[in-house]
Write a protein that holds these residues in place. Structure first.
Motif, PDB file in Angstrom:
ATOM      1  N   VAL B 150       0.838  -1.210   0.000  1.00 36.75           N
ATOM      2  CA  VAL B 150       0.000   0.000   0.000  1.00 36.75           C
ATOM      3  C   VAL B 150       0.873   1.261   0.000  1.00 36.75           C
ATOM      4  CG1 VAL B 150      -1.704   1.303   1.344  1.00 36.75           C
ATOM      5  CG2 VAL B 150      -1.927  -1.172   1.121  1.00 36.75           C
ATOM      6  N   ILE B 151       1.987   1.210   0.729  1.00 32.85           N
ATOM      7  CA  ILE B 151       2.876   2.384   0.794  1.00 32.85           C
ATOM      8  C   ILE B 151       3.680   2.537  -0.503  1.00 32.85           C
ATOM      9  CG2 ILE B 151       4.928   3.324   1.982  1.00 32.85           C
ATOM     10  CD1 ILE B 151       3.815   1.927   4.556  1.00 32.85           C
ATOM     11  N   ALA B 152       4.153   1.419  -1.032  1.00 25.44           N
ATOM     12  CA  ALA B 152       5.076   1.492  -2.178  1.00 25.44           C
ATOM     13  C   ALA B 152       4.371   1.864  -3.481  1.00 25.44           C
ATOM     14  CB  ALA B 152       5.803   0.153  -2.346  1.00 25.44           C
ATOM     15  N   MET B 153       3.121   1.396  -3.649  1.00 28.28           N
ATOM     16  CA  MET B 153       2.460   1.575  -4.954  1.00 28.28           C
ATOM     17  C   MET B 153       2.345   3.048  -5.374  1.00 28.28           C
ATOM     18  SD  MET B 153       1.049  -0.290  -7.379  1.00 28.28           S
ATOM     19  CE  MET B 153       0.051  -1.696  -6.952  1.00 28.28           C
ATOM     20  N   PRO B 154       1.833   3.968  -4.535  1.00 28.53           N
ATOM     21  CA  PRO B 154       1.733   5.363  -4.992  1.00 28.53           C
ATOM     22  C   PRO B 154       3.101   5.982  -5.297  1.00 28.53           C
ATOM     23  CG  PRO B 154       0.506   5.035  -2.943  1.00 28.53           C
ATOM     24  CD  PRO B 154       1.303   3.798  -3.172  1.00 28.53           C
ATOM     25  N   ILE B 155       4.115   5.592  -4.513  1.00 30.44           N
ATOM     26  CA  ILE B 155       5.453   6.142  -4.758  1.00 30.44           C
ATOM     27  C   ILE B 155       5.970   5.647  -6.117  1.00 30.44           C
ATOM     28  CG2 ILE B 155       7.848   6.220  -3.897  1.00 30.44           C
ATOM     29  CD1 ILE B 155       6.632   5.788  -1.070  1.00 30.44           C
ATOM     30  N   LEU B 156       5.751   4.356  -6.373  1.00 29.68           N
ATOM     31  CA  LEU B 156       6.189   3.796  -7.654  1.00 29.68           C
ATOM     32  C   LEU B 156       5.438   4.449  -8.814  1.00 29.68           C
ATOM     33  CD1 LEU B 156       6.454  -0.018  -6.766  1.00 29.68           C
ATOM     34  CD2 LEU B 156       8.340   1.545  -7.247  1.00 29.68           C
ATOM     35  N   ALA B 157       4.122   4.723  -8.600  1.00 26.13           N
ATOM     36  CA  ALA B 157       3.325   5.359  -9.663  1.00 26.13           C
ATOM     37  C   ALA B 157       3.864   6.769  -9.941  1.00 26.13           C
ATOM     38  CB  ALA B 157       1.859   5.403  -9.268  1.00 26.13           C
ATOM     39  N   CYS B 158       4.269   7.477  -8.879  1.00 30.60           N
ATOM     40  CA  CYS B 158       4.831   8.831  -9.068  1.00 30.60           C
ATOM     41  C   CYS B 158       6.133   8.757  -9.867  1.00 30.60           C
ATOM     42  CB  CYS B 158       5.088   9.499  -7.714  1.00 30.60           C
ATOM     43  SG  CYS B 158       3.551   9.950  -6.879  1.00 30.60           S
ATOM     44  N   VAL B 159       6.965   7.753  -9.537  1.00 31.50           N
ATOM     45  CA  VAL B 159       8.220   7.568 -10.272  1.00 31.50           C
ATOM     46  C   VAL B 159       7.918   7.249 -11.734  1.00 31.50           C
ATOM     47  CG1 VAL B 159      10.290   6.116 -10.485  1.00 31.50           C
ATOM     48  CG2 VAL B 159       9.508   6.843  -8.223  1.00 31.50           C
ATOM     49  N   PHE B 160       6.925   6.370 -11.941  1.00 26.31           N
ATOM     50  CA  PHE B 160       6.521   5.996 -13.300  1.00 26.31           C
ATOM     51  C   PHE B 160       6.087   7.249 -14.074  1.00 26.31           C
ATOM     52  CE2 PHE B 160       3.538   4.664 -16.526  1.00 26.31           C
ATOM     53  CZ  PHE B 160       4.045   3.458 -17.007  1.00 26.31           C
ATOM     54  N   ASN B 161       5.250   8.098 -13.437  1.00 27.14           N
ATOM     55  CA  ASN B 161       4.766   9.312 -14.085  1.00 27.14           C
ATOM     56  C   ASN B 161       5.921  10.247 -14.441  1.00 27.14           C
ATOM     57  OD1 ASN B 161       2.169   8.446 -13.851  1.00 27.14           O
ATOM     58  ND2 ASN B 161       1.743   9.577 -11.969  1.00 27.14           N
ATOM     59  N   ALA B 162       6.843  10.418 -13.496  1.00 24.23           N
ATOM     60  CA  ALA B 162       7.972  11.330 -13.718  1.00 24.23           C
ATOM     61  C   ALA B 162       8.803  10.864 -14.917  1.00 24.23           C
ATOM     62  CB  ALA B 162       8.845  11.390 -12.455  1.00 24.23           C
ATOM     63  N   LEU B 163       9.095   9.549 -14.935  1.00 25.18           N
ATOM     64  CA  LEU B 163       9.882   9.017 -16.052  1.00 25.18           C
ATOM     65  C   LEU B 163       9.089   9.068 -17.360  1.00 25.18           C
ATOM     66  CD1 LEU B 163      12.802   7.779 -16.128  1.00 25.18           C
ATOM     67  CD2 LEU B 163      11.914   8.226 -13.859  1.00 25.18           C
ATOM     68  N   GLY B 164       7.768   8.901 -17.268  1.00 25.31           N
ATOM     69  CA  GLY B 164       6.909   8.965 -18.451  1.00 25.31           C
ATOM     70  C   GLY B 164       6.934  10.359 -19.050  1.00 25.31           C
ATOM     71  N   ILE B 165       6.830  11.373 -18.200  1.00 23.48           N
ATOM     72  CA  ILE B 165       6.872  12.760 -18.691  1.00 23.48           C
ATOM     73  C   ILE B 165       8.256  13.067 -19.280  1.00 23.48           C
ATOM     74  CG2 ILE B 165       6.829  15.182 -17.916  1.00 23.48           C
ATOM     75  CD1 ILE B 165       4.589  14.281 -15.950  1.00 23.48           C
ATOM     76  N   PHE B 166       9.285  12.554 -18.609  1.00 23.27           N
ATOM     77  CA  PHE B 166      10.636  12.739 -19.138  1.00 23.27           C
ATOM     78  C   PHE B 166      10.760  12.104 -20.531  1.00 23.27           C
ATOM     79  CE2 PHE B 166      15.012  11.007 -19.550  1.00 23.27           C
ATOM     80  CZ  PHE B 166      15.689  12.219 -19.660  1.00 23.27           C
ATOM     81  N   GLY B 167      10.203  10.886 -20.674  1.00 20.53           N
ATOM     82  CA  GLY B 167      10.224  10.196 -21.973  1.00 20.53           C
ATOM     83  C   GLY B 167       9.438  10.975 -23.014  1.00 20.53           C
ATOM     84  N   GLY B 168       8.285  11.504 -22.608  1.00 19.69           N
ATOM     85  CA  GLY B 168       7.457  12.306 -23.514  1.00 19.69           C
ATOM     86  C   GLY B 168       8.194  13.551 -23.961  1.00 19.69           C
ATOM     87  N   HIS B 169       8.902  14.185 -23.024  1.00 18.65           N
ATOM     88  CA  HIS B 169       9.691  15.391 -23.329  1.00 18.65           C
ATOM     89  C   HIS B 169      10.819  15.047 -24.304  1.00 18.65           C
ATOM     90  CE1 HIS B 169      12.826  18.456 -22.589  1.00 18.65           C
ATOM     91  NE2 HIS B 169      11.797  19.277 -22.467  1.00 18.65           N
ATOM     92  N   LEU B 170      11.450  13.905 -24.044  1.00 15.59           N
ATOM     93  CA  LEU B 170      12.568  13.454 -24.871  1.00 15.59           C
ATOM     94  C   LEU B 170      12.124  13.323 -26.336  1.00 15.59           C
ATOM     95  CD1 LEU B 170      15.384  12.759 -23.681  1.00 15.59           C
ATOM     96  CD2 LEU B 170      14.775  10.361 -23.936  1.00 15.59           C
TER      97      LEU B 170
END
Lengths: 272, 256
Positions: B150-170
């Motif tokens: 329960v604790i790890a999932m939202p943090i992992l989703a935030c990391v996923f989003n950050a990397l996704g936006i970075f990929g989109g920017h790239l």
């Protein structure tokens, strides 16, 4: 009868079925305090199941299992856990916690139930490991142990709290003669010095003869013979003669119930 | 067909499983206060299910963001709307793809290992040994893993989003030539913290609870055989995937 004169374990009218198979059929059994009692019998007669009833891991269909004045099947979870803190149990397959090393496995019950200084925990654990000859293996992981070594670690864990009752499920399997001798001595010493009551399920008559005060022979859901090991081994009943003589023919069938042998092999022309 | 399903007990078995999982959830909740005594175990599990999942989450997040930008750029350019690329990439990730894909990856990476670990503990009598030592396995083994999920999932989703936006920017800015200021400016102007980002976090929390509950339940109730553990591990992935996607629809309907 004073409390100390009462049997520590008293089983009355125990009846259990597993599926269609009757395991116990009105079994009665008394285990005196401070004794070493062996439960022997053919495979599949419910020796381990009996230990599970005594520790409340299984509930019987009917009957009473009294341990130190408590009827185990009626106990709630908290009362059952309080009782189990005073019982040591050696599992058939050792059941060591694979994430922990040998030291932490033995320390586990101490860390869970007693807030002791680390130095005391260390001393208790090393004392128990020394007793089973594995002080030098304290930092090995369970995967690095042989079957016999794992059994000795499990034994050290079972006795770490100096419980009032220890149940040994096949304690002699996989032990070499030296380890077997030491484990027999340890069981006897625990019994004599601390007055710990022991119930052991075993098949090795020679080892049982050296350590047990009394043997109960379990078959067909009941105790069919009981007495001192030597007395029982010389017994004249069909049960004792077959079991201790290792004979295929007798009241305990060697073969699991099956249909006609010739028919199964197709010698009567019925096979496709 | 329906009558045969009922007769063979598929439906009643499935309903019984759902009921048992529900009761198990309340058992875990009841054991949480006791499990806080073993907080180090919870931290260890957060490391195991969270930190150890970072590589797969980051890699997948990066590529999902890159593909998203590539596809959206192509579609948006038809309408002359490539300026909205940053906004659409971010909204897609925060609202849907981040929580959902993270949950599916989490089920495959961490959920299966939780099920297999608890299942093997069951098969090798380790859970029974704990019971015999008067230690509640739900408090010591199950609850820390549940909390960790329960604790790890939202943090992992935030990391996923950050990397996704970075990929989109790239892809969008560096490769396809979308203006950098437009990309970030439109995104920050149109993405709302509460309506988009926090709603995604709620979803992640719900997915974390559901996926980890399925994983621990399957492990705890598995038949103590190698085949039983194998089936339980498979069921964790299958059930988690179905439940995450179904729950996503329900949550989206409520959170819109």
């Amino acid at each position: 009868m004073s409390r100390s004169a009462e049997p520590l374990v008293r089983v009355r009218g125990l009846s259990t079925r597993l599926g269609d198979k009757v395991i116990f059929d009105g079994l009665d059994l008394d285990i005196p305090r401070g004794s070493i009692t062996a439960v022997m019998g053919p495979s599949g007669t419910g020796k381990t199941t009996l230990l599970k009833h005594i520790t409340g891991q299984m509930r019987p269909d009917a009957g009473e299992v009294w341990v130190d004045g408590s009827n185990v099947p009626t106990l709630g979870r908290d009362a059952l856990f309080a009782l189990r803190e005073r019982i040591g149990y050696l599992f058939q397959n050792s059941a060591l916690l694979t994430d922990f090393d040998v030291f932490e496995n033995v320390a586990f019950p101490l860390r869970q139930h007693a807030r002791l200084p680390e130095e005391l925990v260390r001393n208790i654990v090393l004392t128990k490991l020394q007793a089973v000859g594995l002080r030098g293996a304290a930092r090995l992981m369970p995967s690095e142990l042989s079957g016999g070594m794992a059994r000795r670690v499990a034994l050290a864990r079972a006795i770490v709290f100096d419980p009032m009752l220890i149940l040994y499920d096949e304690p002699f399997v996989g032990l070499d003669p030296i380890a077997l001798n030491q484990v027999l001595k340890l069981i006897r010493t625990l019994n004599q010095t601390l007055g710990i009551t022991s119930i052991l399920v075993a098949h090795e008559l020679s080892a049982v003869r050296r350590v047990a005060d009394r043997v109960h022979l379990l078959a067909n859901g009941k105790i069919v013979a009981a007495g001192a090991p030597d007395e029982l081994a010389r017994g004249e009943s069909d049960w004792t003669k077959q079991f201790f003589g290792g004979e295929a023919d007798g009241p305990v069938p060697f073969h699991y119930p099956a249909g006609d042998y010739a028919h199964d092999l197709g010698f009567d022309g019925s096979a496709a | 067909m329906n009558a045969r399903f009922l007769r063979d007990g598929y439906v009643t078995d499935a309903l019984a499983q759902i009921g048992a999982a529900g009761l198990f959830f309340f058992t875990i909740l009841g054991a949480v206060p006791k499990s806080l005594r073993h907080f180090r175990e919870t931290v260890r599990q957060i490391w195991f299910v969270g930190a150890m999942s970072l590589v797969i989450i980051m890699t997948c997040g990066l590529f999902v963001g890159m593909v998203l930008a590539l596809q959206l750029y192509h579609t948006l350019s038809i309408f002359g709307g490539t300026a909205a690329l940053g906004t659409v990439v971010a909204l897609s990730l925060f609202r849907e793809l981040g929580p959902v894909v993270t949950a599916l990856l989490f089920a495959g990476r961490a959920g299966t290992s939780i099920t297999a670990e608890i299942g093997l503990m069951r098969a090798t009598d380790q859970l029974a040994a704990m019971e015999m030592m008067a230690v509640d396995p739900v408090a010591y083994v199950v609850a820390p893993r549940f909390l960790a999920g329960v604790i790890a999932m939202p943090i992992l989703a935030c990391v996923f989003n950050a990397l996704g936006i970075f990929g989109g920017h790239l892809v969008g800015v560096t490769w396809l030539g979308v203006d950098n200021g437009t990309f970030w400016g439109n995104m920050t102007a149109n993405v709302e913290v509460w309506a988009d980002v926090i709603n995604g976090v709620w979803k992640s929390l719900a997915f974390g609870a559901v996926v980890t509950l399925i994983a621990v339940f399957q492990g705890y109730t598995t038949p103590p055989t190698s085949e039983g553990v194998a089936y339980a591990t498979t069921r964790t992935v299958v059930f988690s995937s179905i439940v995450v996607l179904a729950l996503d629809f329900v949550l989206t309907a409520f959170l819109m």
